[in-house]
Design a protein around this motif. Sequence first.
Motif, PDB file in Angstrom:
ATOM      1  N   ALA A 134       0.640  -1.891  -0.127  1.00  0.00           N
ATOM      2  CA  ALA A 134      -0.541   0.420   0.060  1.00  0.00           C
ATOM      3  C   ALA A 134       1.106   1.416  -0.278  1.00  0.00           C
ATOM      4  CB  ALA A 134      -0.720  -0.351   1.125  1.00  0.00           C
ATOM      5  N   ILE A 135       1.650   1.388   1.083  1.00  0.00           N
ATOM      6  CA  ILE A 135       3.046   2.551   1.063  1.00  0.00           C
ATOM      7  C   ILE A 135       3.800   2.943  -0.353  1.00  0.00           C
ATOM      8  CG2 ILE A 135       2.293   3.109   3.057  1.00  0.00           C
ATOM      9  CD1 ILE A 135       5.213   1.747   3.582  1.00  0.00           C
ATOM     10  N   GLY A 136       3.455   1.557  -1.067  1.00  0.00           N
ATOM     11  CA  GLY A 136       4.550   1.969  -2.086  1.00  0.00           C
ATOM     12  C   GLY A 136       3.776   2.030  -2.941  1.00  0.00           C
ATOM     13  N   LEU A 137       2.660   2.032  -2.899  1.00  0.00           N
ATOM     14  CA  LEU A 137       2.089   2.087  -4.692  1.00  0.00           C
ATOM     15  C   LEU A 137       2.104   3.549  -4.968  1.00  0.00           C
ATOM     16  CD1 LEU A 137      -0.433   1.516  -5.968  1.00  0.00           C
ATOM     17  CD2 LEU A 137      -2.516   2.413  -4.651  1.00  0.00           C
ATOM     18  N   THR A 138       2.758   3.811  -6.847  1.00  0.00           N
ATOM     19  CA  THR A 138       2.667   4.584  -7.527  1.00  0.00           C
ATOM     20  C   THR A 138       1.906   5.123  -8.488  1.00  0.00           C
ATOM     21  OG1 THR A 138       3.830   3.022  -8.579  1.00  0.00           O
ATOM     22  CG2 THR A 138       4.880   4.906  -6.915  1.00  0.00           C
ATOM     23  N   TRP A 139       1.539   6.114  -8.520  1.00  0.00           N
ATOM     24  CA  TRP A 139       0.214   6.476  -9.902  1.00  0.00           C
ATOM     25  C   TRP A 139       0.032   6.291 -10.579  1.00  0.00           C
ATOM     26  CZ3 TRP A 139      -4.177   8.130  -7.733  1.00  0.00           C
ATOM     27  CH2 TRP A 139      -3.548   8.970  -6.860  1.00  0.00           C
ATOM     28  N   GLU A 167       2.167  15.949  -8.093  1.00  0.00           N
ATOM     29  CA  GLU A 167       2.748  17.068  -7.911  1.00  0.00           C
ATOM     30  C   GLU A 167       4.360  17.125  -8.656  1.00  0.00           C
ATOM     31  OE1 GLU A 167       4.446  19.250  -5.464  1.00  0.00           O
ATOM     32  OE2 GLU A 167       2.040  19.108  -4.953  1.00  0.00           O
ATOM     33  N   PRO A 168       5.071  18.162  -8.935  1.00  0.00           N
ATOM     34  CA  PRO A 168       6.090  18.855  -9.214  1.00  0.00           C
ATOM     35  C   PRO A 168       7.172  17.913  -8.492  1.00  0.00           C
ATOM     36  CG  PRO A 168       4.747  20.301  -9.425  1.00  0.00           C
ATOM     37  CD  PRO A 168       4.033  19.760  -8.429  1.00  0.00           C
ATOM     38  N   ASN A 169       6.998  18.224  -6.718  1.00  0.00           N
ATOM     39  CA  ASN A 169       8.049  17.597  -5.652  1.00  0.00           C
ATOM     40  C   ASN A 169       7.870  15.643  -5.303  1.00  0.00           C
ATOM     41  OD1 ASN A 169       9.211  20.562  -5.261  1.00  0.00           O
ATOM     42  ND2 ASN A 169       7.365  20.870  -4.340  1.00  0.00           N
ATOM     43  N   ASN A 170       7.173  15.465  -6.045  1.00  0.00           N
ATOM     44  CA  ASN A 170       7.189  13.770  -5.583  1.00  0.00           C
ATOM     45  C   ASN A 170       7.344  13.274  -6.685  1.00  0.00           C
ATOM     46  OD1 ASN A 170       6.071  11.596  -5.172  1.00  0.00           O
ATOM     47  ND2 ASN A 170       3.092  11.832  -5.593  1.00  0.00           N
ATOM     48  N   VAL A 171       8.429  12.947  -6.108  1.00  0.00           N
ATOM     49  CA  VAL A 171       9.704  12.438  -7.606  1.00  0.00           C
ATOM     50  C   VAL A 171       9.485  11.404  -7.597  1.00  0.00           C
ATOM     51  CG1 VAL A 171      11.195  14.531  -7.332  1.00  0.00           C
ATOM     52  CG2 VAL A 171      11.545  12.772  -6.051  1.00  0.00           C
ATOM     53  N   HIS A 172       8.974  10.938  -6.799  1.00  0.00           N
ATOM     54  CA  HIS A 172       9.339   9.238  -6.469  1.00  0.00           C
ATOM     55  C   HIS A 172       7.120   8.874  -7.285  1.00  0.00           C
ATOM     56  CE1 HIS A 172      12.729   8.534  -5.008  1.00  0.00           C
ATOM     57  NE2 HIS A 172      12.425   9.377  -3.602  1.00  0.00           N
ATOM     58  N   TYR A 211       2.848   9.838   0.666  1.00  0.00           N
ATOM     59  CA  TYR A 211       4.101  10.699   0.689  1.00  0.00           C
ATOM     60  C   TYR A 211       4.513  10.665   2.482  1.00  0.00           C
ATOM     61  CZ  TYR A 211       2.899  14.699  -1.120  1.00  0.00           C
ATOM     62  OH  TYR A 211       2.386  16.032  -1.843  1.00  0.00           O
ATOM     63  N   ASN A 212       5.789  11.233   2.917  1.00  0.00           N
ATOM     64  CA  ASN A 212       5.064  11.617   3.717  1.00  0.00           C
ATOM     65  C   ASN A 212       5.365  13.405   4.006  1.00  0.00           C
ATOM     66  OD1 ASN A 212       6.200  12.703   6.917  1.00  0.00           O
ATOM     67  ND2 ASN A 212       7.727  10.484   6.475  1.00  0.00           N
TER      68      ASN A 212
END
Length: 477
Positions: free
Chosen positions: A239-244, A347-352, A357-358
């Motif tokens: 779950a916490i590793g899910l990416t868009w 989100e530009p800062n959501n590089v992953h 995210y935190n």
Amino acid sequence: MPKQMLSNPPRGKRRTTANGDTRKRAVNGSISHYKDEKKGLHVFSMEHPQKTGPDGKRMPRLRAKNKDYNAGLAAIQGKFDRVKQGLPPTVSKITVGWWLDYWYEHILKVTAKPKTLEGFEIAIRLHITPHIGNVKLEELGPDHVRYMQEQIIEATGVPTARKARRVLNSAINAGVGERKELPFNRVANVPQPKALPSTKTPYTPREAAMLLRFVQDSEDFYASLWGFFLLTGDRKGEAIGLTWDCVDFVNDTIDMSWQLQRYTKKHGCEPLVIAPNGKVEAWTCERAYGAYCPQARFDFPDWYEVRELWGGLVLSRPKTEAGQRLIPMIAPLRELLARQAERTYDEPNNVHNLVWYNIRPRSMFRPVSPEFVDDLWASVHEQVGIPSRSLHEIRHTTVTLLMAFGVPIEIIKQIVGHSTVFSTENYLHVGVDLARKEFAKLNMLLSIDTSEPEVVVSAASGRRLPPGLSPQIRAIS
């Protein structure tokens, strides 16, 4: 071998060797003996019972020496008996500890995933080797295994003893056929300690409904994460590793092919001081732990598929192929993810490209650590007013509720990703359609509207939305 072989072996014609020793030629198939007068040794030899080896060449003769005639005769007889049983002629000096280290370094590391290696290394170093590591591998038997299990149970408990027993059995199985000291697995039939009754208690339907209602009403950044856990039963790392890029709003499916895990980095610099036993006592970076080395690196095998994120957090493939699966995005889950897309998608800062995210100031946009999620989940229980449980127990809740409504076990295994699922790519797509229908039963149980909801998304941020989401929807207040 006939018992008369233990008596004085038959002799043929007497002959004299180049160094002056006098001996008689032994009859074919019997024990040859002579005394080395210079060294004072009785020397025995006899033909190898296998005659020729796998390569077709003649096997070397069995030999034994001893100052005492009867001891030497017994030694050659013992070697013959051992070879007849498929064992090496002499008792090997190789110990259980040596074999475990060799198996771990040269066999297990080739095929096992890093997390598996970590667990096996701990079991070997802390629980197996201290108790039976000095036992000769050839002499390892059921009594040694029982002793090991008893000692571990007394020190740490039954689960640890069961784990150590499984690791030892795997190591011995790997040695059968590779080591002559292990013609068969002598410990396979030793029963494991019985597992303790599970103390995990799934959420009741009422508690699950209360949690889902909290998720729907809350504007908390992580509210959709808790709903995701409840509606899918996924593991924490998944779950916490899910990416868009794994969320498909067009086909209403979610690709669960990655999981977030924490690994420890190792030193990337050179050893400075090496002890006689081979252990590194100091490194050139002058740091004790590899994670703090300026040149720290992961020690992953080349075949291991992994995506490094931040620090020791990485995205890796699930532990089994069954974990790489498609799950249906039912209506309530679609709504929750649509709300989350407004916050984190593009989100530009959501590089992953993470869904969650935190958001702590010092850790903004970094991956959410498993430990941080556990703390947040405990606080949710306090707000809802129900007994606290671990995230893993949500999986039991999802499975229990689906089974209570007669969902086929094959579909449940696909949804929660149990390792007993055997499927091809085509079967996965068929399973998604079936699972979507069956999940509606869970929705009815929790009194959630299963009709296609109005997707509540705001385009006020100006960022693009995931494919499949409509931008002309009323904004979230």
